[in-house]
Design an enzyme around this catalytic site. Sequence first.
Site, mmCIF file in Angstrom:
data_model
loop_
_atom_site.group_PDB
_atom_site.id
_atom_site.type_symbol
_atom_site.label_atom_id
_atom_site.label_comp_id
_atom_site.label_asym_id
_atom_site.label_seq_id
_atom_site.Cartn_x
_atom_site.Cartn_y
_atom_site.Cartn_z
ATOM 1 C CD GLU A 88 -1.660 3.780 -6.178
ATOM 2 O OE1 GLU A 88 -2.691 3.197 -6.586
ATOM 3 O OE2 GLU A 88 -0.690 3.171 -5.676
ATOM 4 C CG HIS A 134 -1.869 -0.246 -7.430
ATOM 5 N ND1 HIS A 134 -2.446 0.537 -6.476
ATOM 6 C CD2 HIS A 134 -1.957 -1.514 -6.959
ATOM 7 C CE1 HIS A 134 -2.857 -0.208 -5.462
ATOM 8 N NE2 HIS A 134 -2.577 -1.465 -5.739
ATOM 9 N NE ARG A 187 -4.236 -1.486 0.107
ATOM 10 C CZ ARG A 187 -4.352 -2.471 -0.771
ATOM 11 N NH1 ARG A 187 -3.380 -2.667 -1.657
ATOM 12 N NH2 ARG A 187 -5.415 -3.240 -0.791
#
Length: 536
Positions: free
Chosen positions: A268, A286, A239
Amino acid sequence: MRTEELVSPKPVVLIAEELSPATVDALGPDFEIRHCNGADRGELLPAIADVDAILVRSATKVDAEAIAAAGKLKVVARAGVGLDNVDVSAATKAGVMVVNAPTSNIVTAAELACGLIVATARNIPQASQALKNGEWKRSKYTGVELAEKTLGVVGLGRIGVLVAQRMSAFGMKIVAYDPYVQPARAAQMGVKLLSLDELLEVADFITVHLPKTPETAGLIGDEALHRVKPEVRIVNAARGGIVDETALAAALKEGRVAAAGLDVFSKEPCTDSPLFDFDNVVATPHLGASTGEAQEKAGIAVAKSVRLALAGELVPDAVNVQGGVIAEDVRPGLPLAEKLGRIFTALAGEVAVRLDVEVCGEITQHDVKVLELSALKGVFEDVVDETVSYVNAPLFAQERGVEVRLTTSSESPDHRNLVTVRGTLAGGENVAVSGTLTGPKHQQKIVAVGEHDVDLAMADHLVFLRYADRPGVVGTVGRILGEAGLNIAGMQVSRATQGGEALVVLTVDDNVPAPVLNEIAQEIGATSARTVNLQD
């Protein structure tokens, strides 16, 4: 009348984003499947109005507005791990189950972390890009071997364990920091547990596998990055924000960290970061869950959860439901516990100030927390106007100040397994009802009401009468019910002492109307007369 009009409408499942075909296959033929573009609010809100379930990924915002617009919604299913786009609190208040696919991407995420470890060790993406740009720079991209190096795993959960297992095959020594893992458990995996400070000082590579919480945010920050070896390589595929990006940039600039591999960022999408200026940083957008296999697993998992939820069963992957994976031996007890909860409420005539769900016998070798939840659902089934679900039952208890407790014991002298719902009322009175399952078909039985032992098969329509023990009462009860055209299916009479308080429990073929019950109570001088209708 046309034949199709006789068919009950199927539950409606709205698929609001593109999901794998396997998802629809896993739902099966029992649902009406609709599609919409969930990212378009103008399309989503009217589309969700009359659906029973919605399946989404990350683009659809299932917020309080969407949940309010969905009058029939029972379950929100996120085909993935994160739930940033689902308002779980609003769903819980509305009695809507929220499910995700928590194990769908663990292999995929672990493999990406391993890939980043290898990439930072051998400068693979940088060398590839240089070569594509016409540069042959073998000496610039000299790397390091993984064999005999120490890998520090921060967070030894499911993904951390997979990474440890895979990287040990490279000949790496594995150490880990996780305050919730016992040293003996880690030792079984060939992992040595250390404090975080110790891990920072000895690790040649550090990989982070923790959830994002207030406690873990910035865990690998400036102070931590002053403890590490200058040749350390740091990977974060968990994370964003667990590794402080500003502190990491400073450490890279000052030569206190040799390289980094990052798949996640504090904000993000992230397309502009000081970290991107470093040639020794490998960055991906990601991609932790981004494999076809993971997305297919996620779709199939939530489709199965939707099937369970719409069938009225408890769903192990529901994030806003207490309980967890339900053992097969425990599952038959769910409807029993729920019915006992409904009987308790009928006998009590009010909401208890404290409620105890007691589970005894062999079944307690499993996690029986779910039986408490099932009983609680039954307790409020006939109390509130709203639909009571496994999701909102604990909220009803909390709002009414009911203290709920689960107690277990492996000892059950008279029955293989026994479930009791026991409560203390505001005036201090105690009410309890117990039940069990018998035979290969798990027949539900009531075996005790308070201090009175009974043995009566559970039925849709029940009558409970308390009175002073004396002759003729049973005949009077039978006569009045007969005159009302109500057939008795079963009857149990229990008394503690001759002439003391007696209890009659009857099962009847139809619900006993209030006037008939009142007539019985007056004729026999009942101190308590209650009916329970368990028919769905």
